[in-house]
Design an enzyme around this catalytic site. Structure first.
Site, mmCIF file in Angstrom:
data_model
loop_
_atom_site.group_PDB
_atom_site.id
_atom_site.type_symbol
_atom_site.label_atom_id
_atom_site.label_comp_id
_atom_site.label_asym_id
_atom_site.label_seq_id
_atom_site.Cartn_x
_atom_site.Cartn_y
_atom_site.Cartn_z
ATOM 1 N N ASP A 176 3.610 3.607 6.641
ATOM 2 C CA ASP A 176 2.870 3.305 7.865
ATOM 3 C C ASP A 176 3.762 2.782 8.976
ATOM 4 O O ASP A 176 4.889 2.347 8.749
ATOM 5 C CB ASP A 176 1.825 2.221 7.579
ATOM 6 C CG ASP A 176 2.476 0.853 7.371
ATOM 7 O OD1 ASP A 176 3.369 0.746 6.514
ATOM 8 O OD2 ASP A 176 2.110 -0.103 8.087
ATOM 9 N N ARG A 203 -0.331 6.657 7.558
ATOM 10 C CA ARG A 203 -0.130 6.806 6.109
ATOM 11 C C ARG A 203 -0.628 8.155 5.614
ATOM 12 O O ARG A 203 -0.194 8.668 4.594
ATOM 13 C CB ARG A 203 -0.867 5.704 5.337
ATOM 14 C CG ARG A 203 -0.343 4.304 5.559
ATOM 15 C CD ARG A 203 -0.973 3.345 4.549
ATOM 16 N NE ARG A 203 -0.794 1.946 4.917
ATOM 17 C CZ ARG A 203 0.284 1.210 4.623
ATOM 18 N NH1 ARG A 203 1.271 1.758 3.963
ATOM 19 N NH2 ARG A 203 0.362 -0.053 4.982
ATOM 20 N N LYS A 257 0.817 -1.207 0.000
ATOM 21 C CA LYS A 257 0.000 0.000 0.000
ATOM 22 C C LYS A 257 0.858 1.266 0.000
ATOM 23 O O LYS A 257 0.390 2.332 -0.342
ATOM 24 C CB LYS A 257 -0.895 0.040 1.272
ATOM 25 C CG LYS A 257 -1.744 -1.176 1.464
ATOM 26 C CD LYS A 257 -2.438 -1.084 2.866
ATOM 27 C CE LYS A 257 -3.141 -2.389 3.154
ATOM 28 N NZ LYS A 257 -3.551 -2.460 4.566
ATOM 29 N N ASP A 316 14.603 -0.519 1.706
ATOM 30 C CA ASP A 316 15.242 -0.683 3.010
ATOM 31 C C ASP A 316 16.286 -1.799 2.907
ATOM 32 O O ASP A 316 17.402 -1.545 2.462
ATOM 33 C CB ASP A 316 14.129 -0.987 4.026
ATOM 34 C CG ASP A 316 14.630 -1.117 5.450
ATOM 35 O OD1 ASP A 316 15.727 -0.638 5.751
ATOM 36 O OD2 ASP A 316 13.911 -1.707 6.286
HETATM 37 P P1 IMP Z 1 12.723 -4.025 2.196
HETATM 38 O O1 IMP Z 1 12.299 -5.323 1.555
HETATM 39 O O2 IMP Z 1 13.424 -4.237 3.495
HETATM 40 O O3 IMP Z 1 13.502 -3.128 1.262
HETATM 41 O O4 IMP Z 1 11.422 -3.292 2.679
HETATM 42 C C1 IMP Z 1 10.579 -2.695 1.874
HETATM 43 C C2 IMP Z 1 9.275 -2.426 2.572
HETATM 44 O O5 IMP Z 1 9.369 -2.353 4.001
HETATM 45 C C3 IMP Z 1 8.810 -1.067 2.123
HETATM 46 O O6 IMP Z 1 8.074 -1.185 0.953
HETATM 47 C C4 IMP Z 1 7.995 -0.605 3.299
HETATM 48 O O7 IMP Z 1 6.687 -1.071 3.140
HETATM 49 C C5 IMP Z 1 8.619 -1.267 4.493
HETATM 50 N N1 IMP Z 1 9.505 -0.320 5.215
HETATM 51 C C6 IMP Z 1 10.855 -0.342 5.272
HETATM 52 N N2 IMP Z 1 11.333 0.658 6.017
HETATM 53 C C7 IMP Z 1 10.267 1.367 6.431
HETATM 54 C C8 IMP Z 1 10.106 2.559 7.249
HETATM 55 O O8 IMP Z 1 11.054 3.181 7.740
HETATM 56 N N3 IMP Z 1 8.824 2.963 7.440
HETATM 57 C C9 IMP Z 1 7.748 2.321 6.920
HETATM 58 N N4 IMP Z 1 7.848 1.219 6.152
HETATM 59 C C10 IMP Z 1 9.103 0.741 5.923
#
Ligand code: IMP
Ligand code: MG
Length: 175
Positions: free
Chosen positions: A157, A163, A41, A101
């Site tokens: 979120d 959000r 989302k 992230d």
């Molecule tokens: P990744 O797979 O660790 O790169 O994470 C990606 C997903 O984690 C993003 O699309 C977000 O939905 C969530 N996410 C990562 N860091 C944050 C943050 O600081 N705030 C909110 N959502 C996060």
């Protein structure tokens, strides 16, 4: 529980970034009939602002991804909870995400889209949190780099809340 909210990027700063990204994307994609793929989302507000500034007729699709990285030690199991419905063969696909992230989510999705024989796959991310990267992800269009803090607002979120905040904020919770 104490919640401390700090504004990291204001609505004005976000708007300037969106204008800049939309100009770059328009320059690169005009006439190519790209498919813009939003990741739900978290990208919904960014995506809505971005596409309204693209100077070509935009075709959209959506995908919902969830990760179970918190529950695994191997660090990353991604599932596609809602699949896109467009045939990607020969299409130029631009993925729009809220934040990169660890990179696990995007690494999974971009690989998957390339397997669908898209002509090209690029990524536009509002935020990059490079300090926590586990998998390399190329971000072709980036809004802002953020520190290793928890970000909420403008679509992002914390446990499905916040959000709707118009600014991009850091959330610090202390017990
Ligand atoms: P990744 O797979 O660790 O790169 O994470 C990606 C997903 O984690 C993003 O699309 C977000 O939905 C969530 N996410 C990562 N860091 C944050 C943050 O600081 N705030 C909110 N959502 C996060
Ligand atoms: Mg997300």
């Amino acid at each position: 529980m104490m919640v401390n909210m700090e504004v990291l990027f204001t609505q004005k700063e976000i708007e300037s970034a969106v204008v800049r990204l939309a100009a770059d994307i328009t320059r690169d994609y005009k006439g190519k009939n790209p498919l813009v793929m939003g990741i739900l989302k978290g990208s919904f507000i960014f995506l809505a602002d971005l596409v309204r500034r693209l100077d070509f007729p935009v075709e959209l699709d959506f995908v919902t991804l969830s990760s179970y990285k918190e529950k695994t030690t191997s660090g990353g199991e991604i599932s596609m909870d809602r699949r896109f419905t467009t045939d990607l063969k020969g299409r130029h696909v631009l993925v729009v995400e809220d934040i990169v992230d660890t990179g696990l989510t995007l690494h999974f999705l971009l690989d998957h889209l390339r397997e669908e024989q898209a002509a090209s796959v690029r990524l536009c991310a509002l935020l990059d949190k490079p300090s926590r990267r586990q998998m390399p992800v190329q971000i072709d269009y980036l809004g802002f780099t953020v520190p290793d803090r928890f970000i909420v607002g403008y679509g992002l979120d914390c446990a499905q809340k916040y959000r709707n905040l118009p600014d991009i904020c850091c959330l610090d919770e202390t017990v």
